[in-house]
Design a protein around this motif. Structure first.
Motif, PDB file in Angstrom:
ATOM      1  N   LEU A 245     -40.446  51.711  -2.661  1.00 21.63           N
ATOM      2  CA  LEU A 245     -40.377  51.783  -1.257  1.00 21.63           C
ATOM      3  C   LEU A 245     -38.726  50.338  -0.857  1.00 21.63           C
ATOM      4  N   THR A 246     -37.854  51.121  -0.294  1.00 19.07           N
ATOM      5  CA  THR A 246     -37.125  50.203  -0.049  1.00 19.07           C
ATOM      6  C   THR A 246     -37.709  50.740   1.614  1.00 19.07           C
ATOM      7  N   LEU A 247     -37.287  49.854   2.529  1.00 20.25           N
ATOM      8  CA  LEU A 247     -37.320  49.404   4.226  1.00 20.25           C
ATOM      9  C   LEU A 247     -35.661  49.653   4.663  1.00 20.25           C
ATOM     10  N   ASP A 248     -35.103  51.346   4.602  1.00 19.91           N
ATOM     11  CA  ASP A 248     -34.126  51.467   5.215  1.00 19.91           C
ATOM     12  C   ASP A 248     -34.201  51.306   6.973  1.00 19.91           C
ATOM     13  N   HIS A 249     -33.211  50.475   7.165  1.00 13.83           N
ATOM     14  CA  HIS A 249     -32.700  50.249   8.553  1.00 13.83           C
ATOM     15  C   HIS A 249     -33.370  48.634   9.183  1.00 13.83           C
ATOM     16  N   CYS A 250     -35.071  49.374   9.057  1.00 14.34           N
ATOM     17  CA  CYS A 250     -36.139  48.127   9.114  1.00 14.34           C
ATOM     18  C   CYS A 250     -35.267  47.343  10.662  1.00 14.34           C
ATOM     19  N   THR A 251     -35.161  48.390  11.376  1.00 15.78           N
ATOM     20  CA  THR A 251     -34.794  47.509  12.821  1.00 15.78           C
ATOM     21  C   THR A 251     -35.224  46.381  13.398  1.00 15.78           C
ATOM     22  N   GLU A 252     -36.950  46.759  13.373  1.00 11.40           N
ATOM     23  CA  GLU A 252     -37.902  45.734  14.380  1.00 11.40           C
ATOM     24  C   GLU A 252     -38.429  44.962  12.727  1.00 11.40           C
ATOM     25  N   GLY A 253     -37.789  45.017  11.793  1.00 12.48           N
ATOM     26  CA  GLY A 253     -38.354  44.237  10.443  1.00 12.48           C
ATOM     27  C   GLY A 253     -38.312  42.782  11.199  1.00 12.48           C
ATOM     28  N   TYR A 254     -37.606  42.191  11.949  1.00 10.14           N
ATOM     29  CA  TYR A 254     -38.024  40.657  12.474  1.00 10.14           C
ATOM     30  C   TYR A 254     -39.302  40.294  12.779  1.00 10.14           C
ATOM     31  N   LEU A 255     -40.331  41.349  13.581  1.00  5.98           N
ATOM     32  CA  LEU A 255     -41.178  41.232  14.538  1.00  5.98           C
ATOM     33  C   LEU A 255     -41.805  41.455  13.469  1.00  5.98           C
ATOM     34  N   ILE A 256     -42.130  41.765  12.085  1.00  3.97           N
ATOM     35  CA  ILE A 256     -43.105  42.289  11.232  1.00  3.97           C
ATOM     36  C   ILE A 256     -43.054  41.008   9.779  1.00  3.97           C
ATOM     37  N   THR A 257     -42.604  39.926   9.819  1.00  2.00           N
ATOM     38  CA  THR A 257     -41.855  39.402   8.667  1.00  2.00           C
ATOM     39  C   THR A 257     -43.356  38.694   7.376  1.00  2.00           C
ATOM     40  N   GLN A 258     -43.847  39.063   7.945  1.00  2.00           N
ATOM     41  CA  GLN A 258     -45.051  38.844   7.314  1.00  2.00           C
ATOM     42  C   GLN A 258     -45.617  40.035   6.757  1.00  2.00           C
ATOM     43  N   GLU A 259     -45.909  41.156   7.207  1.00  2.00           N
ATOM     44  CA  GLU A 259     -46.046  41.646   6.905  1.00  2.00           C
ATOM     45  C   GLU A 259     -45.303  42.865   6.094  1.00  2.00           C
ATOM     46  N   ILE A 260     -44.211  42.786   6.238  1.00  2.00           N
ATOM     47  CA  ILE A 260     -42.998  43.025   5.077  1.00  2.00           C
ATOM     48  C   ILE A 260     -43.415  42.216   3.767  1.00  2.00           C
TER      49      ILE A 260
END
Length: 389
Positions: A245-260
């Motif tokens: 899987l690739t997470l494209d856009h991932c706009t709110e990724g900085y809110l869940i960095t550990q999960e990613i």
């Protein structure tokens, strides 16, 4: 043979030659280093890159170039087939028009290859292709096809099918329909394998065969995700079916960095050089790339052309650096990281012996807004020369 000499060669392999050379033969990088005995080789053309930066060609890891054509309106708009939410059998390759003017913009910006494919109006949008940016015949521009299977969560499929008064209109139905499709594809795969073992006839299914590269781990799901909940749903489903899987856009990724980070999946971040014109991108910010990367997650940066125009790819990386992404990671996010995430690092993304001779030469750091592209080289051929424009 083509020789580039005296330039600052950033290989993106961990080595920089302050006054280095790159020797190209038969479309491939033949030698890289500090010094060269020019008399040993039959050099047909020499580029003196003194005072210039020599990098691998830049890579756009998520776009719709040639599919949503510039200047064409409906006649050139082929990004979304918005009548059926599940269309895995659609191939972006069949809609990419190399005559789209955006290809010229890409080349003039040092962008030598792109990942291009369908949009995000459907739960399953179809297959992406990784291609070079120079050429007239799309089949000759292909590096990898299929390169990914596009899936989408959240606002886009919800809005499209709500207008058509049909499912999906909720995030629950998006996830359910995707699971159902993957389940049927896995059953098809099992039946095909069993039939081969038992030497029994097997009827091929056009709508299922396209899933086999995904199920076999050859290509990833390419997930359109903005909000945290959609990011986590994409991860959950990929884990359920043991898929890449690739997470494209991932706009709110900085809110869940550990999960990613725990998921192990990379992120393709952007576009950020645009307005917050949708509800699900209200938390969009250039700081996202740095926060996600600094958490130990591999990232690439995208313009999502034509959402942001493709020639602004290095500028987008520059803004991310301004907001906290380390300088080297900014360059990686549009070169080697993009290549690795797109599964083409054996051919592009760095200046390394044996790789495709895709080179971009600039008069400074390409992430700075005043920097000019001086030369773009694709497959060992100079396809852009600023001095001749």
């Amino acid at each position: 043979m083509l020789l580039i000499k005296n330039g600052k060669v950033l290989t993106m392999e961990g080595t920089t030659f302050e006054s280095g050379y790159v020797l190209i033969r038969d479309k491939k990088i033949y030698k890289v280093g500090n010094k060269i005995d020019e008399k040993k080789y039959k050099i047909s053309k020499t580029i003196n890159a003194e005072g210039l930066w020599v990098l691998p060609g830049l890579i756009e890891s998520h776009c719709h170039i040639g599919i949503t054509e510039e200047k064409k309106g409906f006649e050139g708009e082929d990004c979304n087939e918005m009548k059926d939410p599940i269309t895995p059998y659609i191939r972006g390759l069949d809609a990419i028009n190399p005559m789209d003017s955006a290809f010229h913009n890409a080349i003039c910006s040092g962008i030598t290859s792109v990942m291009a494919g369908p949009g995000s109006s459907n739960i399953v949008g179809g297959q992406f292709a990784f291609i070079k940016t120079w050429g007239r015949c799309i089949d000759e521009m292909v590096v990898l096809e299929p390169a990914a299977m596009k899936i989408a969560f959240g606002e886009n499929p919800k809005s499209n099918y709500n207008e058509l008064n049909k499912v999906p209109t909720t995030r629950m139905s998006i996830a359910a329909l995707l699971r159902e499709e993957l389940f049927k594809a896995a059953q098809y795969q099992k039946e095909k394998i069993d039939s081969k073992k038992r030497r029994k006839p097997f009827e091929l299914n056009f709508r299922r065969e396209c899933w086999l590269p995904v199920l076999n781990g050859e290509i990833p799901l390419k997930a359109h995700v903005h909000r945290t909940d959609d990011i986590l749903t994409a991860i959950r489903i990929a884990k359920e079916f043991d898929l890449r899987l690739t997470l494209d856009h991932c706009t709110e990724g900085y809110l869940i960095t550990q999960e990613i980070k725990h998921s192990g999946f990379p992120a393709i971040i952007g576009p950020c050089l645009t307005s917050r014109n949708k509800i699900e991108i209200q938390n969009m910010d250039f700081k996202n790339a740095g926060l996600v990367s600094n958490a130990g997650i591999k990232i690439a940066i995208t313009t999502d052309h034509p959402v942001s125009r493709i020639q602004y790819l290095p500028v987008c990386a520059g803004y991310a650096v301004k907001e906290g992404l380390p300088m080297e990671e900014g360059l990686k996010a549009i070169t080697i990281n993009s290549a690795e995430i797109c599964n083409v690092s054996n051919r592009v993304g760095s200046i390394k012996v044996g790789k495709d001779a895709d080179i971009a030469i600039f008069d400074g750091n390409p992430m700075e807004v005043f920097t000019h592209t001086i030369y773009t080289i694709i497959n060992g051929q100079v396809v852009y020369d600023k001095n001749k424009q």
